[in-house]
Design a protein around this motif. Structure first.
Motif, short mmCIF file in Angstrom:
data_model
loop_
_atom_site.label_atom_id
_atom_site.label_comp_id
_atom_site.label_asym_id
_atom_site.label_seq_id
_atom_site.Cartn_x
_atom_site.Cartn_y
_atom_site.Cartn_z
N ARG A 278 -0.26 8.92 -1.82
CA ARG A 278 0.65 8.70 -0.69
C ARG A 278 -0.04 8.91 0.66
O ARG A 278 0.46 9.60 1.55
CB ARG A 278 1.89 9.58 -0.81
CG ARG A 278 2.67 9.36 -2.08
CD ARG A 278 4.04 9.95 -2.01
NE ARG A 278 4.72 9.97 -3.28
CZ ARG A 278 5.27 8.91 -3.86
NH1 ARG A 278 5.22 7.76 -3.27
NH2 ARG A 278 5.88 9.02 -5.02
N CYS A 279 -1.20 8.29 0.77
CA CYS A 279 -1.96 8.37 2.03
C CYS A 279 -1.43 7.40 3.08
O CYS A 279 -1.77 7.52 4.24
CB CYS A 279 -3.43 8.07 1.77
SG CYS A 279 -4.26 9.33 0.79
N TYR A 280 -0.61 6.44 2.66
CA TYR A 280 -0.04 5.46 3.59
C TYR A 280 1.41 5.80 3.87
O TYR A 280 2.18 6.07 2.94
CB TYR A 280 -0.13 4.05 3.00
CG TYR A 280 -1.54 3.55 2.91
CD1 TYR A 280 -2.12 2.83 3.94
CD2 TYR A 280 -2.32 3.84 1.78
CE1 TYR A 280 -3.41 2.38 3.86
CE2 TYR A 280 -3.62 3.40 1.69
CZ TYR A 280 -4.17 2.67 2.73
OH TYR A 280 -5.46 2.24 2.65
N CYS B 117 -9.73 5.73 -5.10
CA CYS B 117 -9.52 4.87 -6.26
C CYS B 117 -9.66 3.39 -5.91
O CYS B 117 -9.87 2.56 -6.78
CB CYS B 117 -8.16 5.13 -6.90
SG CYS B 117 -6.74 4.72 -5.84
N GLY B 118 -9.50 3.04 -4.64
CA GLY B 118 -9.65 1.66 -4.21
C GLY B 118 -8.42 0.80 -4.42
O GLY B 118 -8.46 -0.41 -4.18
N THR B 119 -7.33 1.37 -4.88
CA THR B 119 -6.11 0.61 -5.13
C THR B 119 -5.63 -0.11 -3.88
O THR B 119 -5.28 -1.29 -3.93
CB THR B 119 -5.00 1.53 -5.66
OG1 THR B 119 -5.46 2.15 -6.86
CG2 THR B 119 -3.72 0.77 -5.92
N CYS B 120 -5.62 0.55 -2.76
CA CYS B 120 -5.15 -0.06 -1.52
C CYS B 120 -5.99 -1.26 -1.14
O CYS B 120 -5.46 -2.29 -0.70
CB CYS B 120 -5.13 0.97 -0.39
SG CYS B 120 -6.74 1.74 -0.06
N PHE B 121 -7.30 -1.17 -1.32
CA PHE B 121 -8.19 -2.27 -0.98
C PHE B 121 -7.91 -3.48 -1.87
O PHE B 121 -7.92 -4.62 -1.40
CB PHE B 121 -9.64 -1.82 -1.13
CG PHE B 121 -10.64 -2.85 -0.70
CD1 PHE B 121 -10.79 -3.17 0.63
CD2 PHE B 121 -11.42 -3.49 -1.64
CE1 PHE B 121 -11.71 -4.13 1.02
CE2 PHE B 121 -12.34 -4.44 -1.26
CZ PHE B 121 -12.48 -4.77 0.07
N LEU B 122 -7.64 -3.24 -3.14
CA LEU B 122 -7.38 -4.34 -4.08
C LEU B 122 -6.01 -4.96 -3.85
O LEU B 122 -5.83 -6.16 -4.01
CB LEU B 122 -7.49 -3.85 -5.52
CG LEU B 122 -8.87 -3.40 -5.96
CD1 LEU B 122 -8.82 -2.80 -7.35
CD2 LEU B 122 -9.84 -4.57 -5.91
N CYS C 212 0.83 -1.22 0.00
CA CYS C 212 0.00 0.00 0.00
C CYS C 212 0.86 1.27 0.00
O CYS C 212 0.45 2.29 -0.54
CB CYS C 212 -0.96 0.00 1.18
SG CYS C 212 -0.16 -0.16 2.79
N LEU C 213 2.05 1.19 0.59
CA LEU C 213 2.93 2.37 0.62
C LEU C 213 3.31 2.82 -0.78
O LEU C 213 3.37 4.00 -1.07
CB LEU C 213 4.19 2.08 1.43
CG LEU C 213 4.01 1.77 2.91
CD1 LEU C 213 5.33 1.38 3.52
CD2 LEU C 213 3.41 2.94 3.63
N ALA C 214 3.58 1.86 -1.65
CA ALA C 214 3.99 2.19 -3.01
C ALA C 214 2.81 2.35 -3.95
O ALA C 214 2.89 3.10 -4.93
CB ALA C 214 4.91 1.09 -3.55
N ALA C 215 1.69 1.69 -3.67
CA ALA C 215 0.58 1.68 -4.61
C ALA C 215 -0.31 2.91 -4.54
O ALA C 215 -0.90 3.30 -5.54
CB ALA C 215 -0.27 0.43 -4.38
N CYS C 216 -0.42 3.52 -3.39
CA CYS C 216 -1.34 4.66 -3.24
C CYS C 216 -0.81 5.86 -4.02
O CYS C 216 0.26 6.39 -3.70
CB CYS C 216 -1.49 5.03 -1.76
SG CYS C 216 -2.56 6.47 -1.51
#
Length: 91
Positions: A43-45, A63-68, A36-40
């Motif tokens: 940079r919310c994480y 966007c839901g990227t972190c959830f996926l 999640c650190l790299a995917a958001c």
């Protein structure tokens, strides 16, 4: 060409009283890759020494990227209440 940080600053946020994403800190602490650190994209994480990951929902793009990408099932995710959240602006 405008970089992503400049584009993100154009967005408007109407904060909901409650975070729309909640992280299970026990599962985050056990996660080794912390994707999640790299995917958001916003940079919310951020890395956190005690909880593994700290999440700041105030600039979330929804966007839901972190959830996926979270393969530990550590996140509970829903959209903010009506009228709250991000409003995209392009210029």
């Amino acid at each position: 060409m405008v970089n992503i940080q400049v584009r993100l600053r154009l967005n408007r946020y109407n904060l909901d009283g409650e975070p729309h994403i909640r992280a299970d800190t026990e599962k985050c602490r056990a996660c080794l890759h912390r994707a999640c650190l790299a995917a958001c994209p916003a940079r919310c994480y951020l890395p956190h020494p005690e909880n593994g990951v700290a999440f700041h929902y105030e600039h979330c793009l929804e966007c839901g990227t972190c959830f996926l990408i979270c393969d530990h099932g550590a996140l509970k995710w829903h959209y903010p209440s009506g009228g709250c959240g991000v409003s995209y602006r392009f210029a």
